[in-house]
Design a protein around this motif. Structure first.
Motif, PDB file in Angstrom:
ATOM      1  N   TRP A 148       0.815  -1.213   0.000  1.00 56.55           N
ATOM      2  CA  TRP A 148       0.000   0.000   0.000  1.00 56.55           C
ATOM      3  C   TRP A 148       0.853   1.271   0.000  1.00 56.55           C
ATOM      4  CZ3 TRP A 148       0.895   3.239   4.098  1.00 56.55           C
ATOM      5  CH2 TRP A 148       1.534   2.676   5.210  1.00 56.55           C
ATOM      6  N   GLN A 184      -4.077  -8.651   0.130  1.00 59.04           N
ATOM      7  CA  GLN A 184      -5.242  -8.809  -0.727  1.00 59.04           C
ATOM      8  C   GLN A 184      -5.345 -10.278  -1.123  1.00 59.04           C
ATOM      9  OE1 GLN A 184      -4.240  -6.044  -3.895  1.00 59.04           O
ATOM     10  NE2 GLN A 184      -5.310  -4.345  -2.893  1.00 59.04           N
ATOM     11  N   ASN A 205     -10.841  -4.625   4.453  1.00 58.26           N
ATOM     12  CA  ASN A 205     -10.018  -3.492   4.045  1.00 58.26           C
ATOM     13  C   ASN A 205      -9.393  -3.811   2.699  1.00 58.26           C
ATOM     14  OD1 ASN A 205      -6.931  -2.476   4.052  1.00 58.26           O
ATOM     15  ND2 ASN A 205      -8.218  -0.936   5.031  1.00 58.26           N
ATOM     16  N   GLU A 206      -9.254  -2.799   1.853  1.00 61.62           N
ATOM     17  CA  GLU A 206      -8.815  -3.043   0.475  1.00 61.62           C
ATOM     18  C   GLU A 206      -7.388  -3.563   0.382  1.00 61.62           C
ATOM     19  OE1 GLU A 206      -8.562   0.475  -1.891  1.00 61.62           O
ATOM     20  OE2 GLU A 206      -7.782   1.704  -0.252  1.00 61.62           O
ATOM     21  N   TRP A 207      -6.554  -3.332   1.402  1.00 61.27           N
ATOM     22  CA  TRP A 207      -5.198  -3.864   1.387  1.00 61.27           C
ATOM     23  C   TRP A 207      -5.050  -5.105   2.265  1.00 61.27           C
ATOM     24  CZ3 TRP A 207      -1.797  -3.318  -2.175  1.00 61.27           C
ATOM     25  CH2 TRP A 207      -1.811  -2.176  -2.984  1.00 61.27           C
ATOM     26  N   THR A 210     -10.292  -8.472   2.673  1.00 60.13           N
ATOM     27  CA  THR A 210     -11.700  -8.069   2.679  1.00 60.13           C
ATOM     28  C   THR A 210     -12.555  -9.197   3.251  1.00 60.13           C
ATOM     29  OG1 THR A 210     -12.427  -8.802   0.470  1.00 60.13           O
ATOM     30  CG2 THR A 210     -11.347  -6.631   0.621  1.00 60.13           C
TER      31      THR A 210
END
Length: 274
Positions: A148, A184, A205-207, A210
Motif C-alpha cells: 500500500w 489482498q 479493508n482493500e489492502w 476483505t
C-alpha cells in the motif's frame, strides 16, 4: 462460537487475554497455536517455538487489551518470522528485548534488509517460495500483496515490491499451519495444499483480504480450522484493518464450528490426523 463483546465505539473486542509464562515455551508432545493479539501468533510444536510478527511492546496506538505475553516471560525461541515492515507486525523494541533468547529470524525483502543493516538482527533473508527449518518445523514463505505504501507520498522514497511482504506456511509433526499475512486475496492463495489451520485475517479493508475475500478463502479450504486474528485489539474504531467482527462469519463459512475465537494467550491444540 463464543459471544463477541461490542464496545461503546462499536468495535468487536477480543476476549480477555490470559497471561502466558515461560512454561508455555517448555517442550510438550503436541503442537499448540496461540494468538498473541493483533496479527501476532506463536506456534509451539514438540519443543520448537516460533513467534510470528511479535509486537509485545512499543506499538504506537492504544490497545483494547493487555499484552498476553510479557517480554520477560518469553522463553527460548527457535525462529521469529516477520511478514512485513508495518509497525503492527515489526517491533524493533520487542526483537531487541528478546534477541538473547532467539536462535534465528526469518523475513522477506525490505524488512529483512532493515533488520540486518539497521538493527543487526540475526535474520535470514528469504524469497517468496523459499524454505527454511526450525527444529521440528519446516517453513516456507507464501505470496502476499500488501504494498500500500506505493500510494503514499510519505513512503515514496522507494518502490515497494510485492516480494517485500509474505505469509508463512509451517509443516509440523501434527499438521500444517498457514499464516497468509496481511494481503489482498491472490489467485495463488486459492491453489495451496489443504492446510489444517489458517491463521485467519478477515479485515474488510482493500489492502487486506476483505470480508468477501476471507469467506472465499475459508470456503476454498473447508476442512481447515480458522483461528481468528487481526481483530478486536486496537482502539481505532474508524480503521477497518483492525475491526473485523467474527459475528460476520457464521452462516457464510462452510462448517462454522471450525471458527475459533481464541482469547489472546490461550492455546489451541492441533490434533494429528488419525
Amino acid at each position: 462460537m463464543r459471544t463477541i463483546h461490542i464496545n461503546e465505539a462499536g468495535q468487536a473486542v477480543a476476549p480477555d487475554p490470559v497471561l502466558m509464562t515461560k512454561e508455555d515455551f517448555e517442550p510438550r508432545n503436541n503442537t499448540r497455536i496461540f494468538w498473541l493479539g493483533g496479527g501476532a501468533a506463536m506456534i509451539s510444536s514438540h519443543g520448537t517455538n516460533i513467534l510470528i510478527d511479535p509486537v509485545l511492546e512499543g506499538f504506537d496506538m492504544e490497545l483494547l487489551i493487555d499484552n498476553p505475553l510479557p517480554v520477560d516471560q518469553v522463553g527460548t525461541v527457535d525462529a521469529v518470522c516477520i511478514t512485513h515492515i508495518d509497525n503492527d507486525h515489526f517491533s524493533r523494541m520487542t526483537l531487541h528485548d528478546i534477541e538473547d533468547r532467539v536462535k534465528t529470524m526469518i523475513a522477506p525483502g525490505y524488512v529483512a534488509d532493515v533488520m540486518k543493516e539497521e538493527e543487526n538482527f540475526p535474520v535470514q533473508k528469504k524469497k517468496i517460495g523459499e524454505t527454511f527449518s526450525a527444529g521440528t518445523v519446516s517453513g516456507k514463505l507464501t505470496p502476499a500483496r500488501h504494498n500500500w505504501q506505493n500510494g503514499s507520498s510519505k513512503y515514496s522514497y522507494r518502490f515497494w515490491e510485492e516480494s517485500d511482504f509474505c505469509g508463512y506456511w509451517f509443516d509440523t509433526p501434527d499438521g500444517s499451519i498457514w499464516m497468509p499475512g496481511d494481503s489482498q486475496l491472490l489467485d495463488e492463495q486459492l491453489h495451496m495444499p489443504d492446510p489444517d489451520v489458517i491463521l485467519f485475517d478477515f479485515a474488510d479493508n482493500e489492502w487486506h483480504i476483505t470480508l468477501e475475500g476471507a469467506i472465499t478463502l475459508a470456503n476454498t479450504y473447508p476442512n481447515a480450522q480458522l483461528v481468528c486474528i487481526h481483530w478486536g485489539t486496537v482502539n481505532a474504531p474508524h480503521m477497518t484493518p483492525f475491526n473485523g467482527n467474527p459475528n460476520d462469519l457464521p452462516g457464510r463459512v462452510v462448517d462454522p464450528e471450525r471458527i475459533h475465537v481464541l482469547a489472546p494467550g490461550v492455546a489451541m491444540e492441533l490434533k494429528k490426523h488419525a
